[in-house]
Write a protein that holds these residues in place. Sequence first.
Motif, PDB file in Angstrom:
ATOM      1  N   PHE A 156      67.133  38.852  50.041  1.00 13.08           N
ATOM      2  CA  PHE A 156      66.246  39.567  49.127  1.00 13.08           C
ATOM      3  C   PHE A 156      66.429  39.122  47.676  1.00 13.08           C
ATOM      4  O   PHE A 156      65.506  39.209  46.876  1.00 13.08           O
ATOM      5  N   PHE A 157      67.620  38.599  47.369  1.00 13.09           N
ATOM      6  CA  PHE A 157      67.842  38.063  46.028  1.00 13.09           C
ATOM      7  C   PHE A 157      66.963  36.828  45.802  1.00 13.09           C
ATOM      8  O   PHE A 157      66.246  36.723  44.805  1.00 13.09           O
ATOM      9  N   TYR A 160      63.339  37.958  45.446  1.00 18.79           N
ATOM     10  CA  TYR A 160      62.942  38.558  44.177  1.00 18.79           C
ATOM     11  C   TYR A 160      62.937  37.552  43.047  1.00 18.79           C
ATOM     12  O   TYR A 160      62.134  37.642  42.122  1.00 18.79           O
ATOM     13  N   ILE A 161      63.844  36.577  43.123  1.00 24.22           N
ATOM     14  CA  ILE A 161      63.815  35.537  42.083  1.00 24.22           C
ATOM     15  C   ILE A 161      62.516  34.748  42.180  1.00 24.22           C
ATOM     16  O   ILE A 161      61.867  34.445  41.174  1.00 24.22           O
ATOM     17  N   ILE A 163      59.730  35.890  43.369  1.00 23.94           N
ATOM     18  CA  ILE A 163      58.663  36.770  42.884  1.00 23.94           C
ATOM     19  C   ILE A 163      58.641  36.747  41.358  1.00 23.94           C
ATOM     20  O   ILE A 163      57.586  36.611  40.726  1.00 23.94           O
ATOM     21  N   LEU A 164      59.845  36.860  40.779  1.00 21.21           N
ATOM     22  CA  LEU A 164      59.940  36.887  39.315  1.00 21.21           C
ATOM     23  C   LEU A 164      59.341  35.615  38.713  1.00 21.21           C
ATOM     24  O   LEU A 164      58.554  35.662  37.771  1.00 21.21           O
ATOM     25  N   SER A 168      55.426  37.009  39.045  1.00 24.83           N
ATOM     26  CA  SER A 168      55.406  37.929  37.920  1.00 24.83           C
ATOM     27  C   SER A 168      55.252  37.203  36.584  1.00 24.83           C
ATOM     28  O   SER A 168      54.300  37.441  35.839  1.00 24.83           O
ATOM     29  N   LEU A 169      56.170  36.264  36.299  1.00 25.67           N
ATOM     30  CA  LEU A 169      56.089  35.544  35.028  1.00 25.67           C
ATOM     31  C   LEU A 169      54.917  34.566  35.034  1.00 25.67           C
ATOM     32  O   LEU A 169      54.176  34.447  34.067  1.00 25.67           O
ATOM     33  N   PRO A 171      51.748  34.049  37.271  1.00 25.32           N
ATOM     34  CA  PRO A 171      51.044  34.656  38.420  1.00 25.32           C
ATOM     35  C   PRO A 171      50.309  33.620  39.276  1.00 25.32           C
ATOM     36  O   PRO A 171      49.088  33.552  39.264  1.00 25.32           O
ATOM     37  N   SER A 175      52.505  38.658  44.980  1.00 19.61           N
ATOM     38  CA  SER A 175      53.854  39.118  45.316  1.00 19.61           C
ATOM     39  C   SER A 175      53.834  39.980  46.578  1.00 19.61           C
ATOM     40  O   SER A 175      54.864  40.182  47.202  1.00 19.61           O
ATOM     41  N   VAL A 271      60.547  42.891  51.923  1.00 17.44           N
ATOM     42  CA  VAL A 271      60.390  42.567  50.501  1.00 17.44           C
ATOM     43  C   VAL A 271      58.920  42.367  50.158  1.00 17.44           C
ATOM     44  O   VAL A 271      58.408  42.906  49.181  1.00 17.44           O
TER      45      VAL A 271
END
Lengths: 326, 539, 318
Positions: A156-157, A160-161, A163-164, A168-169, A171, A175, A271
């Motif tokens: 999951f780490f 999420y990285i 995704i980030l 997110s940063l 697009p 996500s 996730v």
Amino acid sequence: MHPVLATVLQRLGLGVVTLFFVSLIIFSSIEMLPGDFGEAVLGQAATEETVAAFRRELGLDKPAWLRYVDWIASVAQGDFGTSFSGRASSGVDRSREVIDLVAPRLWNTLFLAAYAAVISVPLALFLGITAALYRNSFYDRFVNAATLTTISTPEFFVAYILILLLASLNPWFPSLANVTADMPLWERIYRTSLPALTLTLVIVAHMMRMTRAAIISLLASPYIEMAKLKGVSASQVILKHALPNAWAPIATVIAFNLAYLVVGVVVVEVVFVYPGIGQLMVDAVTTRDIPVVQACALIFAATYIILNLIADIIGIVTNPRLLHPR
Amino acid sequence: MTTKKKGDVLVEMRDIRIDGFSDERWHQIIKGVDLTLHRGEVMGLIGESGAGKSTLGKAAMGYTQPGCKLVGGTIMFDGIDLVKASEAEKRKLWGSRIAYVAQSAAAAFNPAHRLIDQTVEATVGHHVQSGEEARADAVELYKALQLPSPETIGGRYPHQVSGGQLQRVMTAMAMSPRPDLIIFDEPTTALDVTTQVEVLVAMRNIVEQFNTAAIYITHDLAVVAQMADFIKVLRYGEEVEEAETRKMLSKPEMPYTKSLWAVRSIEKQEDISDDIALEIRNVDAAYGGTVKVLHDVSIRIPRGRTVAVVGESGSGKSTTARVITGLLPPSSGEVLFNGTPLPGALKDRNRDQLRRIQMIYQMADTAMNPRQTVGEIIGRPVEFYLGKRGKAVEERVIELLKLIELDESFIDRLPSELSGGQKQRICIARALAAEPELIICDEVTSALDQIVQEGILKLLLRLQKELGITYLFITHDIATVKAISDEIVVMFQGKVVEQGPKSEILSPPHPDYTELLLSSVPEMDPDWLDGLVGSRAAG
Amino acid sequence: MSGKNKPQDGLAAEAAGEGYSAAAEVGAVRKRRTRSERIWIELKKAPLTAWFGLIVITVYCLVALFAPIIAPHGEAEVFPAPYAPWGGDHVFGTDQIGRDVFSRLIYGARNTMGIALATTLLSFFIGGGLGLVAAINRSWLDQFISRAVDVLMAIPSLIFALMLLSIFGSTVWSLIGIIAVLDSTRVFRLTRSVAVNVVVMDYVEAARLRGEGLGWIMRREILPNIMPPLVAEFGLRFCFVFLTIAALSFLGVGIQPPTADWGSMVRDNASLIQFAQYDMTAAMTPLLPAAAIALLTIAVNFVVDWFLHKTSGLRDDH
């Protein structure tokens, strides 16, 4: 009988026996439930009749072995029973058949796993073999350190990285991987990119390290040195002398990692809120919906066993000692 | 094919220095050795384990194995500088003009390919011959090497052929391109002595037939005497001496070379006795209840004497030891100790019965717990059998250390801090600590270098004289048998061929198997192999 | 242990001409040092990665031990502002119901590591014990346990854990018990395979021939010789257990609130990642516990790598 056939049949038999025991364990999970679970499922207000009817539906009035035979027979026909959720104390039953819950999601999970496998297997084999060939080079050390780090990191780490960075940063990708049945293929591929990428990163690390180790131990064999001392060229040493003996270890590595992929899918699905069987199983565990849990566990375990069985059989049919008996 | 003329220099190595990487640093393996080999000559390269003979042999091909590097010196092969040559240039030579025969043929053949394909691979790959020619020629080589069914054996896979045959196929593989030079790297070390003779004869004949130059690497002086025109002795990566074979055998100059004969200089005076300590009567034994390994074995071991059991691998000699110790209860028959039957199984024997029979193993390395000190290893039987405690144990351990010619400073050492010979001495002390009547010695000297073997055998003889211990000595080495035994038992395929006093067994007439076994043991005589081939052909 | 000064037979004997003395066989003997001296020497030679790993592990352990002293706020203390930004009274802000993230990270070290450690110890107790017995026994008992372990391992352990948790419920004790039992199958396999290699050694046979009992053989002959691989495995299994528990907590079926735990902290704050473009620090909040997990497992892996290298002398990992 030819020894290859005999050994393959023996392994198949062993696989069937293992599946039998696994199904026995999964079946017995319902036996281990506390006695008052009827009330737990139906709610505090359930009347004695509805509880009794529920127990009868599960066949709890019959001996365990008979129930197992019934259960396994219906599982063989694709009937995994009825979900616990949607039942009410009043006896009104809005529950769904387990198979209707599982089937569409199983297809989604297989799609995601195949997507990740198509990228990761060739990539990992390439990285592993090149790292083994250029052992102790800078390339080897770098790949080694990078994969060790990836292996030590929770899925999951990594997710999420990604995704980030990629959702997110910047697009570029969604996500949330919310796919539907009527979505066109390219759209589906686009939406499942991040989960597939996460799985790929994790699998490649494992698989590359195992491939590297297998190739290195193979290259240390005296017959490889002998081939070099016969003046055989480097490429011929690999293709003619190493490869025919490498199928078994490589098959084992691939099967092991595909099996790992099937399990790794659970966390990644949660996730990305991907409607797969892993997500379904986690939800069922939270609500203690045992028939769904059983169905999912059986599917995961069977996939796992079959993949390992295939690796075993590839190892047998490529073993010259068995192919050419004395 | 290149024209060959005996006399031209073929290989010229000057001041070769090779380092090897272990324990996280570089060590010198070869410390400045010169080597010259002429066409058609066979050089014997001998030395003990770790002498660097194999590394030097491979260096003659221009090859350094992984983990080693050439740090100095020149290697010229027929005018080609192998130090400066590129990998591609060297590859052109390997398998066409220089060939290699490895120690373990079973591991050096690729399990995935047929023997004939591997035999001709280099020859065809280097375009020495076409595939068809090379295959036809390989069959001829198989014939010359006396392989069974030479026409079809090439179609087999490595695991379908016995070790002795594989080693001959590998010789055929080396010979296939008619190289100028063959490196034989301990080719017969892994074979039984009767198989070794066949392989030696085959290899020597074919090398002579094609007038090929060869470097023959071995640790066995008697073997090299049959093969080589001249011998180079290596020790710790340095040359001890080099001489023509006959001269080396009759007049070695250096003390080290002389010491290689050492074990052969001991010979115990035969001493016969009728006082029987241990008797094995009509014992049958089987592993897992099905695989019968001993058939009606009867052996009598007189008190205070040494009985040597000789035989090749699979003869049942080690199984006999397992029956005596109780590790493998016999399926029928009995073991009598001082006239009374011993229980068959280990767990049924009492502590005193266990104490009286002790065992010493072949590999002293694995016979001692690496995490226990010498004091603990020797002290445990003292505690366990004799009930001593504390100070008394330590005193006894020091006494025992003196008995095996080591001083008390050894008491705190771990096995990893001992040399091979010292380890075996500690194992002897552990056996002595139980104050036993019978010690079973299972190949106790075969893993040791010559000079250390001598010390161990002398020690065992002295202890027998001083303490009156009985030995059952299991070995495959006839020289050791001659050195230490009073009586000899010959075993073959789980049966006793004969038992009797040493003088009787070693002098003719022999039963067929004893004859084969004794005649196959190489002697330190360059004419031995010729004599043997002659006499076997005549007989 | 290694042959730094490889003893060389007969060196001295040769020097002396013909005189032969067994005691003189060894040229140089390693100087004896006390245990702490030896450890310090090994440490000085340790690579940077191992040092990094050791320091990280030490810091984690100190944080776990002294959590109540270090943490500025209580584990389950709720403040009025949920999702408070970083800085001020709350170094890493507050979570979805207003608990201090920094304090929960510190308490999380204690809870997550403590549970993982207890689980690993239990799984070694079960798996190691059975593995030793099976290796020495080598009869029907060995067959029975080995086959049972084969079957258990045929089910992926995360799936198996999920199934058992659905039956027994997600309490700390069932979590420890279930994962320890599932993990002990792997410990069993390793212990058995390492111990089998030791059991066939001549020195074990020598002890049996001497008439030693099973207990002595297990304790004195076998255990000391299988310790190095078992210690390394302990590190790896700890990582695996730690990651499994984190994953289960992340899935919401592991350690339950209000107990602070890194896995569930990631899950609780995951939605903040969406706001990365507006507030980068907020987006980092769910990554902090995830990074804490990753850092510890990487550190342990580095140390295990070094330890394996030291004890086996293998240059190529498998």
